[in-house]
Design a protein around this motif. Structure first.
Motif, mmCIF file in Angstrom:
data_model
loop_
_atom_site.group_PDB
_atom_site.id
_atom_site.type_symbol
_atom_site.label_atom_id
_atom_site.label_comp_id
_atom_site.label_asym_id
_atom_site.label_seq_id
_atom_site.Cartn_x
_atom_site.Cartn_y
_atom_site.Cartn_z
ATOM 1 N N ASP A 114 0.812 -1.218 0.000
ATOM 2 C CA ASP A 114 0.000 0.000 0.000
ATOM 3 C C ASP A 114 0.849 1.274 0.000
ATOM 4 O OD1 ASP A 114 -2.704 0.932 0.006
ATOM 5 O OD2 ASP A 114 -2.388 1.666 2.049
ATOM 6 N N LEU A 115 1.813 1.331 -0.901
ATOM 7 C CA LEU A 115 2.682 2.506 -0.965
ATOM 8 C C LEU A 115 2.324 3.321 -2.204
ATOM 9 C CD1 LEU A 115 5.960 0.598 -0.043
ATOM 10 C CD2 LEU A 115 4.555 2.011 1.472
ATOM 11 N N SER A 116 2.186 4.619 -2.018
ATOM 12 C CA SER A 116 1.701 5.465 -3.110
ATOM 13 C C SER A 116 2.789 5.722 -4.148
ATOM 14 C CB SER A 116 1.233 6.806 -2.551
ATOM 15 O OG SER A 116 2.337 7.550 -2.075
ATOM 16 N N ASP A 117 2.359 6.093 -5.343
ATOM 17 C CA ASP A 117 3.317 6.472 -6.389
ATOM 18 C C ASP A 117 4.204 7.613 -5.915
ATOM 19 O OD1 ASP A 117 2.612 4.608 -8.286
ATOM 20 O OD2 ASP A 117 1.130 5.891 -9.258
ATOM 21 N N TRP A 118 3.605 8.543 -5.194
ATOM 22 C CA TRP A 118 4.385 9.675 -4.683
ATOM 23 C C TRP A 118 5.525 9.163 -3.808
ATOM 24 C CZ3 TRP A 118 5.444 10.896 0.367
ATOM 25 C CH2 TRP A 118 6.179 12.077 0.553
ATOM 26 N N TYR A 119 5.211 8.223 -2.926
ATOM 27 C CA TYR A 119 6.225 7.720 -2.017
ATOM 28 C C TYR A 119 7.295 6.919 -2.756
ATOM 29 C CZ TYR A 119 8.595 5.235 1.693
ATOM 30 O OH TYR A 119 9.562 4.733 2.507
ATOM 31 N N LEU A 120 6.864 6.070 -3.679
ATOM 32 C CA LEU A 120 7.831 5.219 -4.375
ATOM 33 C C LEU A 120 8.795 6.038 -5.229
ATOM 34 C CD1 LEU A 120 5.614 2.244 -5.595
ATOM 35 C CD2 LEU A 120 7.183 2.277 -3.640
ATOM 36 N N ALA A 121 8.285 7.108 -5.819
ATOM 37 C CA ALA A 121 9.127 7.962 -6.667
ATOM 38 C C ALA A 121 9.913 7.128 -7.673
ATOM 39 C CB ALA A 121 10.067 8.813 -5.810
ATOM 40 N N ALA A 122 9.203 6.230 -8.314
ATOM 41 C CA ALA A 122 9.836 5.300 -9.237
ATOM 42 C C ALA A 122 9.076 5.300 -10.564
ATOM 43 C CB ALA A 122 9.844 3.894 -8.638
ATOM 44 N N PRO A 123 9.453 6.188 -11.475
ATOM 45 C CA PRO A 123 8.735 6.258 -12.754
ATOM 46 C C PRO A 123 8.578 4.889 -13.424
ATOM 47 C CG PRO A 123 10.334 8.047 -12.590
ATOM 48 C CD PRO A 123 10.526 7.195 -11.376
ATOM 49 N N LEU A 124 9.580 4.046 -13.283
ATOM 50 C CA LEU A 124 9.524 2.745 -13.957
ATOM 51 C C LEU A 124 8.560 1.776 -13.289
ATOM 52 C CD1 LEU A 124 13.314 2.336 -14.790
ATOM 53 C CD2 LEU A 124 11.450 2.552 -16.443
ATOM 54 N N ALA A 125 8.049 2.133 -12.122
ATOM 55 C CA ALA A 125 7.141 1.228 -11.418
ATOM 56 C C ALA A 125 5.849 1.942 -11.067
ATOM 57 C CB ALA A 125 7.817 0.701 -10.153
ATOM 58 N N SER A 126 5.416 2.853 -11.927
ATOM 59 C CA SER A 126 4.213 3.604 -11.580
ATOM 60 C C SER A 126 3.009 2.678 -11.632
ATOM 61 C CB SER A 126 4.044 4.808 -12.502
ATOM 62 O OG SER A 126 3.453 4.415 -13.696
ATOM 63 N N SER A 127 2.023 2.968 -10.806
ATOM 64 C CA SER A 127 0.911 2.030 -10.616
ATOM 65 C C SER A 127 0.085 1.875 -11.883
ATOM 66 C CB SER A 127 0.031 2.479 -9.451
ATOM 67 O OG SER A 127 -0.447 3.788 -9.701
ATOM 68 N N ASP A 128 0.137 2.859 -12.782
ATOM 69 C CA ASP A 128 -0.644 2.727 -14.018
ATOM 70 C C ASP A 128 0.107 1.914 -15.065
ATOM 71 O OD1 ASP A 128 1.344 4.447 -14.888
ATOM 72 O OD2 ASP A 128 0.020 6.172 -15.140
ATOM 73 N N GLY A 129 1.326 1.491 -14.749
ATOM 74 C CA GLY A 129 2.079 0.648 -15.679
ATOM 75 C C GLY A 129 2.787 1.411 -16.783
ATOM 76 N N ARG A 130 2.586 2.712 -16.852
ATOM 77 C CA ARG A 130 3.134 3.457 -18.003
ATOM 78 C C ARG A 130 4.616 3.785 -17.804
ATOM 79 N NH1 ARG A 130 -0.124 8.312 -18.417
ATOM 80 N NH2 ARG A 130 1.207 8.722 -20.214
ATOM 81 N N TYR B 235 7.402 3.470 -19.599
ATOM 82 C CA TYR B 235 8.230 4.139 -20.604
ATOM 83 C C TYR B 235 7.842 5.603 -20.758
ATOM 84 C CZ TYR B 235 9.656 -0.638 -21.593
ATOM 85 O OH TYR B 235 10.135 -1.914 -21.469
ATOM 86 N N ASP B 236 6.537 5.877 -20.741
ATOM 87 C CA ASP B 236 6.109 7.280 -20.780
ATOM 88 C C ASP B 236 6.701 8.058 -19.611
ATOM 89 O OD1 ASP B 236 4.550 6.679 -22.950
ATOM 90 O OD2 ASP B 236 2.701 6.427 -21.794
ATOM 91 N N ARG B 237 6.631 7.455 -18.435
ATOM 92 C CA ARG B 237 7.123 8.134 -17.220
ATOM 93 C C ARG B 237 8.637 8.311 -17.254
ATOM 94 N NH1 ARG B 237 2.501 9.950 -15.143
ATOM 95 N NH2 ARG B 237 0.941 8.315 -14.919
ATOM 96 N N MET B 238 9.299 7.322 -17.793
ATOM 97 C CA MET B 238 10.763 7.396 -17.903
ATOM 98 C C MET B 238 11.166 8.553 -18.815
ATOM 99 S SD MET B 238 13.822 5.538 -17.458
ATOM 100 C CE MET B 238 15.449 6.003 -18.106
ATOM 101 N N ILE B 239 10.414 8.730 -19.882
ATOM 102 C CA ILE B 239 10.735 9.819 -20.809
ATOM 103 C C ILE B 239 10.501 11.180 -20.133
ATOM 104 C CG2 ILE B 239 10.062 10.921 -22.991
ATOM 105 C CD1 ILE B 239 9.650 8.026 -24.105
ATOM 106 N N GLU B 240 9.403 11.306 -19.393
ATOM 107 C CA GLU B 240 9.178 12.544 -18.614
ATOM 108 C C GLU B 240 10.357 12.800 -17.676
ATOM 109 O OE1 GLU B 240 5.582 11.928 -16.342
ATOM 110 O OE2 GLU B 240 4.414 11.523 -18.157
#
Lengths: 728, 728
Positions: B644-660, B662-667
């Motif tokens: 139950d860790l939020s995307d904000w906390y993880l701060a891991a573009p490659l593991a974002s909860s929406d699965g995106r 590569y998009d996040r990595m490019i950002e």
């Protein structure tokens, strides 16, 4: 020790400790440095290269500020390092070996790294003669800086999955390079983010809708004059990563970029203006394939180097650091931490690994040299597959061992191992770690290519009347019997041949078992789904077992050669050293520790699960190890200083050669920019107060913040009380 | 999968993959998040705290820029984070548990860390009532920021070796605090380098030349108004270290600093104006000793948390990353990398460790709570020694396991695991690593205090008619027989009690063996010198064995409680969850994997060297593991998202909860300052050319450098040729 030092301050004691340790060493250091380097020429050459950097007139290679620099600053300074590296390289006309060493000693992964190691050689090897005539001079002189763009974001570096296309356009006699979607952008491309002028782009060659597979194209990225990106090219730095702060690993996409037909590297295939594709010069490809294994040989050498470097740092520190209870029967001084068995366990095995990896890497290089000379003279060699197979085992095994050594060395330094003054924090985060993944993830290599090679060799051995393909595979000649036990005396455990026999039993058992599993295995029903799991597990174990055997074999081989040189009085002639008994004795200790501790005890279950080694033998081994530790102790400093690395190169205040760790650490702390005031980048105001304090934490100390909410605090405390008892 | 996705681009496929994985999960997620957190209240509280940070109106806790910031910038921004943390803490009146969690979720080791965790509690616990009345309000409100100065540069934190003195000066009724030499300066003192106003200084209390040993003094460091260092104090930031960039670990020396007599913390001893030293309130010290073990309990919880965090990241990535060959019989798509056995080996054992550590840490906390309530009610407790002993085992065992999980998770991500976009590079370098050394080096703890505790408990057990002191030591009740073999069916290997029996055999064997060694051992002559080595080796093994037993015991205990709640319909009442069969089944799988893989196979030699497990049993275990891997597979995402860790906390573009990914990595890459132009700190000029290029590498591309020295090159190349053949 006749003088009572117990009233000395630590800072006074440290240089004396270091001096005394040097005096205790049993062997002549000049000789051991040459043995460690392979011969006198090699040692002297390394010294000379390191001194070139240290004594650069502009101090372009200064390392003292690096620990305090962020990534952007490291990158900016790195551009200057890159330039001056290139000037040294040119000024002294350095051959490849020397250039590779010089870059290693820079201790900074410069933007030009890929141009030197991949870009330049790839064009040289794969361009047609005509192309090389046209581009070669500019590439060799650095006017063209060539990155190598294979890996794609969504597809890694495996050629089959790549999606960048190069479509032939006969109307304009051009290729159109195109990135079909952002995730097909080239990623990790060293040098491409900001500095390279060109890239070799691996792209699917397409002519009239026919896909010919991946081919290399020589693509200009930036304008030679303004250095601006050319139309249709998009290239950015890929952002921070673990290690390599001054390397501009880049992300590149191409938007329908048109380049001349002649940009296809054409030594091995040509496409004419009609779009006719023709294969060329296939025989020459073998030579290239040989060269490609060189990268892995190099990684093994680098692995050995970093192990030696970390061990030198950690052992020096363990000698001048005193803590805890005095040694029984010695002075009242706190004990040198190296005199704790737990520290020796960590560090003396690190020494053993450092020597083993060094000798094994050199032995592997000699096989590679043999391959190259056969390829040159005969155009082909049975060694090609062998070198490919060996390096697919040794690269993962040796880089993993090296990384573990570096890690263990830092950990042995306790709290101070975390300080950048240890000289190990940056090291651990850079090459030794990257090498575990670079050129094939170690797990993948061990479970895949390495194990496939071993099974193939076993098949060949069985077909060939139980004769293995090479001596380093000798263990394959005998299928291990079920229930086989090691039979040997206590003394046998120190016999190099018997040690190799033990390690060979393990390797044979696992390679034969893998062979059996892949040839149908138990044949039981319903086990198909578990088979890939059992295979993955067994394959990695078999590969590691071969690695251990190879490394120990190489250690024995090297030591035997030294013994022979010494016996025949050839050592001065052969390697420029007067090898003495003390050298050989010290190396035998190290070899015994390596065999018994690293090869056997560290993987003990591999020797016990079939009952090959019994409890009694294991206890004998443990007692041998305890004795060896004590024998190595007086030689510890000499053994690590044989790596002959300068204080400048180590950049480790806590491990300086004069032993003055605490003085050096204090100098280091004082140079932290946060402690400075009065210049750009400084952290304090003229009163020594940290910048930004008054606007942030100062509001707290001045009582200007939100007050404590006592009502809420009580409610929450009650909630927590309840939660504590109900929680699982 | 009825729809053919094989023509989708990776970026289109990723969110679909993630969605499908969520749908595959066998259990209800709301329930599993509560089970993982311990109960619904705990889960909701964590969510709330994380959201407080994420939704801060000034975005003071933004993490997106951190990967690009150097140490100085991290420190400067960290001061603001520290301030806003303190305001939140006050505004919501957060109790200790909540404050600790909030600081954990900051994901940045702030300068106030030591004030909160050590400075404030130490003064509160060790000051006299009068002193606390005087200082307490300012300490609690943050007007006094208190660092804790024990460790010295040359002496670590062991009290016996420290050299800072506090000499009583009766003429002025003061103490004189003094640093006798630079290496006796206080080092690593968190918060002291730049921000703290005070320090608790541990110093040798000396009255009329009599040394009373180390005592705590409350020393002002900086002026409350100007924040300048007070006379005689020297304090600087100790420079960069691995992790904790925004913490000002400091180096402090005192030059004959005079402070009032009343600065000696006086709850447990007083010194009057005549220099009379009196012990006070000894009984109360027990309570403090109880509290001190809390730090280690907390480290175990943090270890579990980081394991869960890393596993969540790595599993998500392994689900949306496709590479290599398709799965047999499935779509034509490249395989999700999680479907490789080697990746499952890494990640599913990481999941197992994450659950095991989570349950074990909570179980340890419950024993600690029991201790505290006994100390509060009875003033003493037999649990005191037990909790001390257990935590001296669990701290090293659990932090090591957690570190290994984090490391393995990053490695499982291949090349992209090195990018800061993985969210793991910074994590690996911070707390999980520091915790291996902090509060006692793990090797030292395992070989020393942990093993001493176990031998002591065995002695007590033997004296007490083979009754061990607690149920987690039950394995001590039976001395293992020589030649003992595990007897059990294939199915027994999945029985929790039989698994515990196997792990218990190992622990018993090693603790008994250590006991025997320490009580004279083999009694052979001439073995005195090897004994410390054999002891060090065996002691660490025995401690690790107990750790494995404890953790597995706690896992069984937790699962049994859940099963009971479910059976009795108590689960909603007890932990606010409707526990279903699917939850229990999934947890059983995880427990089985933990027992068989982590406890047994990962330390296999401990079970085979005495012949306890034979080859047949080992093969059965391996096949069980292969089957469990496949059973866990559909639940993999659910199991890790239970943290139950939020995307904000993880701060891991490659593991974002929406699965995106590569998009996040490019950002992420686009936000790298090196790619920006036109603002301070940017890396490029208005044309997008990297700054400094023209003056450095641009000279190369414009042909303005030292030319290649062909004469030298030829000479050296010949030298290298010769060297190659002569080298050893």
């Amino acid at each position: 020790m006749s003088i009572d030092h117990s009233n000395l301050k630590p800072e006074e004691l440290q240089p004396l400790d270091m001096k005394r340790e040097r005096e205790r060493c049993s062997f002549d250091m000049d000789g051991m440095t040459c043995i460690f380097a392979g011969n006198r020429t090699s040692r002297d050459r390394s010294r000379w290269l390191m001194a070139l950097l240290e004594n650069h007139p502009e101090k372009a290679f200064d390392k003292s500020k690096r620990p305090f620099q962020g990534r952007t600053e490291r990158f900016m300074v790195g551009q200057k390092i890159a330039l001056e590296y290139f000037q040294l390289r040119n000024r002294y006309g350095l051959p490849k070996e020397d250039r590779d060493l010089l870059r290693l000693y820079l201790d900074e992964y410069i933007t030009l790294q890929v141009h030197e190691s991949m870009g330049h050689p790839t064009v040289q090897n794969q361009a047609s003669e005509q192309q090389w005539k046209e581009w070669g001079p500019k590439i060799a002189s650095g006017q063209y800086l060539v990155s190598y763009a294979q890996t794609e974001m969504a597809h890694g570096s495996a050629l089959a999955g790549l999606r960048t296309t190069a479509t032939f356009c006969p109307e304009s006699d051009e290729w159109e390079i195109h990135t079909p979607e952002p995730s097909a952008g080239k990623l990790w491309i060293g040098g491409s983010g900001s500095t390279a002028t060109h890239a070799i782009v691996m792209a699917k060659l397409i002519i009239e809708n026919k896909d010919y597979g991946m081919h290399p194209f020589f693509v200009a990225l930036r304008d030679p004059d303004s250095h601006k990106l050319l139309p249709g090219r998009y290239a950015i730095d890929m952002g921070p990563k673990k290690g390599a702060p001054s390397m501009d690993n880049g992300y590149i996409t191409f938007d329908h970029v048109r380049i001349p037909r002649n940009t296809l590297l054409s030594r091995f295939q040509t496409v004419d203006s009609k779009g006719k594709y023709e294969v060329q010069n296939q025989q020459g490809k073998l030579l290239i394939r040989g060269t490609m294994t060189l990268v892995r040989v190099g990684l093994c050498e680098i692995a050995a180097h970093h192990a030696a470097r970390a061990t030198l740092i950690a052992v020096r520190y363990a000698l001048i650091r005193r803590q805890g209870t005095p040694l029984p029967g010695q002075s009242k001084l706190e004990r040198q931490i190296i005199d704790y068995p737990g520290v020796q366990q960590r560090l003396f095995t690190a020494i053993a690994s450092s020597y083993a990896l060094t000798f094994a890497a050199r032995y592997m290089r000699s096989i590679y040299n043999e391959l190259q000379s056969e390829l040159q003279s005969k155009g082909n060699s049975p060694l090609l597959g062998m070198v490919h197979g060996y390096t697919s085992v040794l690269k993962p095994v040796m880089t993993t061992e090296s990384y573990n050594v570096v890690w263990r060395c830092r950990k042995s330094m306790g709290g101070l191992g975390f300080s950048a003054a240890s000289g190990l924090t940056d090291l651990e985060n850079s090459q030794p770690d990257a090498n575990l993944t670079y050129e094939g993830d170690n797990n993948m290599l061990l479970g895949g290519p390495a194990s496939n090679f071993l099974v193939k060799e076993l098949n060949a051995c069985l077909k060939n009347g139980n004769r293995p393909g090479r001596i380093e595979l000798a263990y394959l000649s005998k299928r291990p019997r079920s229930g086989e036990r090691f039979e040997g005396s206590n003394a046998d455990l120190l016999d190099p041949q018997r040690q190799l026999e033990i390690v060979g039993h393990r390797a044979a058992r696992l390679v034969y078992a893998l062979h059996e599993l892949r040839n149908g295995g138990s044949g039981k029903q319903g086990e198909e789904s578990t088979k890939p799991y059992l295979d993955a597990r067994l394959a990695a174990r078999a590969s590691r077992a071969h690695g251990a055997y190879f490394i120990l074999f190489a250690f024995n081989h090297t030591l035997a050669a030294l013994q022979e040189y010494a016996r025949n009085g050839q050592s001065s002639e052969k390697i420029g050293v007067n090898i003495k008994t003390e050298h050989l004795k010290a190396l035998e200790n190290v070899r015994n520790l390596y065999a018994l501790e690293v090869c056997i005890m560290d993987d003990l279950s591999e020797y016990t699960q079939d009952g090959y080694l019994d409890e009694k033998t294991i206890h004998s081994i443990e007692r041998h190890i305890a004795t060896i530790m004590q024998t190595i102790r007086p030689d510890a400093l000499g053994l690590v200083e044989a790596a002959d690395l300068s204080d400048w190169y180590l950049a480790a205040p806590l491990a300086s050669s004069d032993g003055r760790a605490y003085d050096r650490m204090i100098e280091f702390m004082k140079s932290e920019p946060i402690n400075q005031s009065g210049h750009s980048g400084a952290g304090r105001d003229q009163d020594g107060v940290i910048l930004g304090f008054r606007q942030t934490i100062g509001r707290l100390t001045h009582g200007e913040v939100t007050p404590w909410n006592e009502t809420e605090a009580k409610r929450r405390e009650a909630e927590r009380q309840k939660e504590r008892t109900s929680k699982l």
